[in-house]
Motif scaffolding. Structure first.
Motif, PDB file in Angstrom:
ATOM      1  N   ASN A   1       6.277 -33.628  55.231  1.00 20.92           N
ATOM      2  CA  ASN A   1       5.814 -32.741  56.305  1.00 20.92           C
ATOM      3  C   ASN A   1       6.888 -31.733  56.696  1.00 20.92           C
ATOM      4  O   ASN A   1       7.223 -31.588  57.867  1.00 20.92           O
ATOM      5  CB  ASN A   1       5.392 -33.566  57.527  1.00 20.92           C
ATOM      6  CG  ASN A   1       4.216 -34.464  57.182  1.00 20.92           C
ATOM      7  OD1 ASN A   1       3.201 -33.988  56.663  1.00 20.92           O
ATOM      8  ND2 ASN A   1       4.356 -35.752  57.426  1.00 20.92           N
ATOM      9  N   ALA A   2       7.407 -31.053  55.671  1.00 24.71           N
ATOM     10  CA  ALA A   2       8.553 -30.167  55.904  1.00 24.71           C
ATOM     11  C   ALA A   2       8.146 -28.697  55.846  1.00 24.71           C
ATOM     12  O   ALA A   2       7.087 -28.353  55.327  1.00 24.71           O
ATOM     13  CB  ALA A   2       9.622 -30.440  54.851  1.00 24.71           C
ATOM     14  N   TYR A   3       9.009 -27.865  56.378  1.00 27.90           N
ATOM     15  CA  TYR A   3       8.823 -26.413  56.339  1.00 27.90           C
ATOM     16  C   TYR A   3       9.825 -25.828  55.349  1.00 27.90           C
ATOM     17  O   TYR A   3      11.030 -26.080  55.463  1.00 27.90           O
ATOM     18  CB  TYR A   3       9.107 -25.800  57.708  1.00 27.90           C
ATOM     19  CG  TYR A   3       8.231 -26.320  58.810  1.00 27.90           C
ATOM     20  CD1 TYR A   3       7.119 -25.599  59.256  1.00 27.90           C
ATOM     21  CD2 TYR A   3       8.526 -27.544  59.430  1.00 27.90           C
ATOM     22  CE1 TYR A   3       6.313 -26.077  60.274  1.00 27.90           C
ATOM     23  CE2 TYR A   3       7.724 -28.029  60.453  1.00 27.90           C
ATOM     24  CZ  TYR A   3       6.621 -27.292  60.865  1.00 27.90           C
ATOM     25  OH  TYR A   3       5.818 -27.763  61.878  1.00 27.90           O
ATOM     26  N   ILE A   4       9.339 -25.046  54.389  1.00 24.63           N
ATOM     27  CA  ILE A   4      10.260 -24.238  53.586  1.00 24.63           C
ATOM     28  C   ILE A   4      10.154 -22.833  54.146  1.00 24.63           C
ATOM     29  O   ILE A   4       9.065 -22.245  54.161  1.00 24.63           O
ATOM     30  CB  ILE A   4       9.894 -24.168  52.092  1.00 24.63           C
ATOM     31  CG1 ILE A   4       9.484 -25.531  51.549  1.00 24.63           C
ATOM     32  CG2 ILE A   4      11.072 -23.599  51.276  1.00 24.63           C
ATOM     33  CD1 ILE A   4       8.951 -25.455  50.112  1.00 24.63           C
TER      34      ILE A   4
ATOM     35  N   GLY B   1      11.741 -12.942  50.325  1.00 24.01           N
ATOM     36  CA  GLY B   1      11.516 -13.413  48.957  1.00 24.01           C
ATOM     37  C   GLY B   1      12.404 -14.567  48.530  1.00 24.01           C
ATOM     38  O   GLY B   1      12.285 -15.051  47.410  1.00 24.01           O
ATOM     39  N   LYS B   2      13.299 -14.997  49.426  1.00 16.84           N
ATOM     40  CA  LYS B   2      14.208 -16.085  49.054  1.00 16.84           C
ATOM     41  C   LYS B   2      14.072 -17.273  50.012  1.00 16.84           C
ATOM     42  O   LYS B   2      13.744 -17.095  51.187  1.00 16.84           O
ATOM     43  CB  LYS B   2      15.650 -15.587  49.084  1.00 16.84           C
ATOM     44  CG  LYS B   2      15.900 -14.462  48.092  1.00 16.84           C
ATOM     45  CD  LYS B   2      17.373 -14.324  47.788  1.00 16.84           C
ATOM     46  CE  LYS B   2      17.606 -13.560  46.508  1.00 16.84           C
ATOM     47  NZ  LYS B   2      17.368 -12.119  46.622  1.00 16.84           N
ATOM     48  N   ALA B   3      14.325 -18.455  49.495  1.00 16.80           N
ATOM     49  CA  ALA B   3      14.282 -19.645  50.338  1.00 16.80           C
ATOM     50  C   ALA B   3      15.432 -19.587  51.347  1.00 16.80           C
ATOM     51  O   ALA B   3      16.558 -19.216  50.995  1.00 16.80           O
ATOM     52  CB  ALA B   3      14.402 -20.898  49.489  1.00 16.80           C
ATOM     53  N   ALA B   4      15.122 -19.925  52.591  1.00 19.48           N
ATOM     54  CA  ALA B   4      16.173 -19.984  53.612  1.00 19.48           C
ATOM     55  C   ALA B   4      16.505 -21.437  53.937  1.00 19.48           C
ATOM     56  O   ALA B   4      17.405 -21.717  54.730  1.00 19.48           O
ATOM     57  CB  ALA B   4      15.729 -19.247  54.870  1.00 19.48           C
ATOM     58  N   GLY B   5      15.772 -22.364  53.321  1.00 16.52           N
ATOM     59  CA  GLY B   5      16.058 -23.777  53.533  1.00 16.52           C
ATOM     60  C   GLY B   5      14.787 -24.584  53.736  1.00 16.52           C
ATOM     61  O   GLY B   5      13.712 -24.027  53.935  1.00 16.52           O
TER      62      GLY B   5
END
Ligand code: GUN
Ligand code: FE
Length: 422
Positions: A24-27, A32-36
């Motif tokens: 149940n996580a937030y990406i 355009g890039k993953a922040a975590g």
């Protein structure tokens, strides 16, 4: 570009040794890039759009390091031979048909639809020698939103008349195509593609190696797949110490980013050379089984710290699924342990996922992970039809997808932060 988050059970690898799972996580995706990946949304992201995928699994987009678009049409057929007769009997006959742009249009459409709707987001693809058909394929891939390298194949020897170019033609058309592609596409890039040593004279390989270096275009080919093929290369180039060194001498072995499919039977010296040159190995376990080529020593390659990704090698492989390639890599590796090398344990699920994502992803830069700064390629998987056992963890559910449902279609797919139409 905007900032948004996707929510679900997030599964990815930072290292080959461990799968990172956050339920149940937030990406968060920023420009355009993953922040975590966050178990709850940090204060600084309050108010951003959240695309909630509920109980579904979210993995990085999978990377297919090696496949042949024109062979898709005969996948699952003609698996009764080893490499060289298989090429002559099936593959070359099918590829010759791509001189006909109408045929190419129809068959490449089916290929692109398969790639787009599955779990793959990036791929290194062989086309054929034909320039018009290769442009058709590149146009379709560009429209799909996937990120690909596409190779117009070079062949100037040991091929049927209708699938062989002169050395000059092959060089000139490759050069014109590389120049033209520089400004033509955003996500679809050319890659220099000598089919393999038996199909290309030294003169052709050296000249297209020159194009690769001059224009900074990467290289893909086949290496050390089959015993008969290796013996043939020795006959063709008795003066050169190994198959790998033939490519090396021609400027095609790590002079620019390079991916070599198979690498099953490399000598110690060739393993060292491949590692030292930073060559990416496309491990294609299903093809290697179907064509009775052998089993690549993947455990040893990983222990050495070599760059290894997975390839489906359609149509040596009948499946275009990288999930299937993960399961096949694990199974082939178990046979290798049992039959060839009891001292090395088989490839694990975490290593297979790593090869399918971050391992091969390095070829495209920072891709294949959700760590901050990685390009946001994500695939949402709805496994509800096989999620029938009670109390499975998200990782167990993913493992079951690999084995029970590898041909699963993506429920949603993001490439470089853009949700693509499936
Ligand atoms: N070596 C040269 N061409 C091919 C091909 O089309 N498929 C495979 N598996 N190996 C090759
Ligand atoms: Fe191949």
């Amino acid at each position: 570009m905007d900032t948004f988050a996707v929510k679900g059970h997030v599964i990815y690898t930072k290292t080959k040794d461990e799968v990172t799972v956050t339920e149940n996580a937030y990406i968060v995706c920023e420009n355009g890039k993953a922040a975590g990946v966050f178990p709850s949304l940090p204060e600084r992201f309050r108010g951003i759009e959240i695309r909630d995928f509920g109980d579904k699994l979210i993995i990085p987009g999978l990377i297919d390091m090696h496949l042949h678009a024109p062979q898709y049409a005969f996948r699952g057929l003609g698996m009764d031979m080893e490499l060289i007769p298989w090429l002559n009997t099936y593959a070359f006959k099918e590829e010759a048909k791509y001189a006909d742009t109408g045929y190419a249009q129809k068959k490449y459409r089916a290929f692109c639809d398969e790639l787009k709707t599955g779990a793959t987001t990036r791929a290194a693809i062989f086309a054929t020698i034909h320039m018009p058909a290769t442009y058709i394929l590149m146009d379709m891939l560009e429209a799909s939103g996937l990120v690909t390298y596409v190779g117009k194949v070079n062949m100037d020897r040991n091929a049927p008349d209708d699938l062989r170019e002169t050395t000059h033609e092959s060089y000139e058309s490759t050069l014109a195509w590389v120049k033209d592609c520089a400004s033509r596409y955003v996500n679809t890039k050319p890659i220099i593609t000598p089919r393999f040593v038996p199909s290309c004279t030294g003169e052709l390989m050296r000249s297209i190696g020159g194009i690769a270096e001059q224009y900074g275009v990467p290289v893909q080919s086949h290496l050390s797949e089959n015993a008969g093929e290796i013996a043939w290369v020795k006959e063709l180039h008795p003066e050169i110490a190994s198959y790998s060194r033939v490519y090396f001498e021609c400027g095609l072995f790590g002079h620019v980013p390079t991916v070599m499919a198979h690498c099953i039977h490399l000598s110690e010296e060739e393993m060292e050379l491949a590692q030292q040159r930073g060559v990416y190995i496309a491990h294609c376990p299903q093809s290697n089984t179907n064509l009775a080529s052998g089993i690549a020593p993947v455990r040893e390659m990983l222990q050495r710290g070599m760059r290894v990704g997975l390839g489906t090698d359609v149509a040596g492989g009948f499946s275009a699924s990288v999930l299937r390639a993960m399961g096949d890599a694990i199974q082939a590796s178990k046979l290798y342990t049992a039959l060839a090398d009891r001292s090395r344990p088989p490839v694990t699920l975490s290593e297979a996922l790593y090869m399918a994502t971050k391992g091969g992803g390095g070829f495209w830069g920072k891709t294949g992970s959700f760590e901050p700064g990685y390009e946001f390629d994500a695939v949402v998987l709805d496994d509800s039809d096989i999620n029938d056992a009670a109390e499975l963890t998200p990782l167990q559910r993913f493992e079951r997808v690999v084995y029970l449902s590898p041909e699963i279609r993506a429920d949603a797919k993001f490439v470089k932060g853009v949700r693509i139409k499936l």
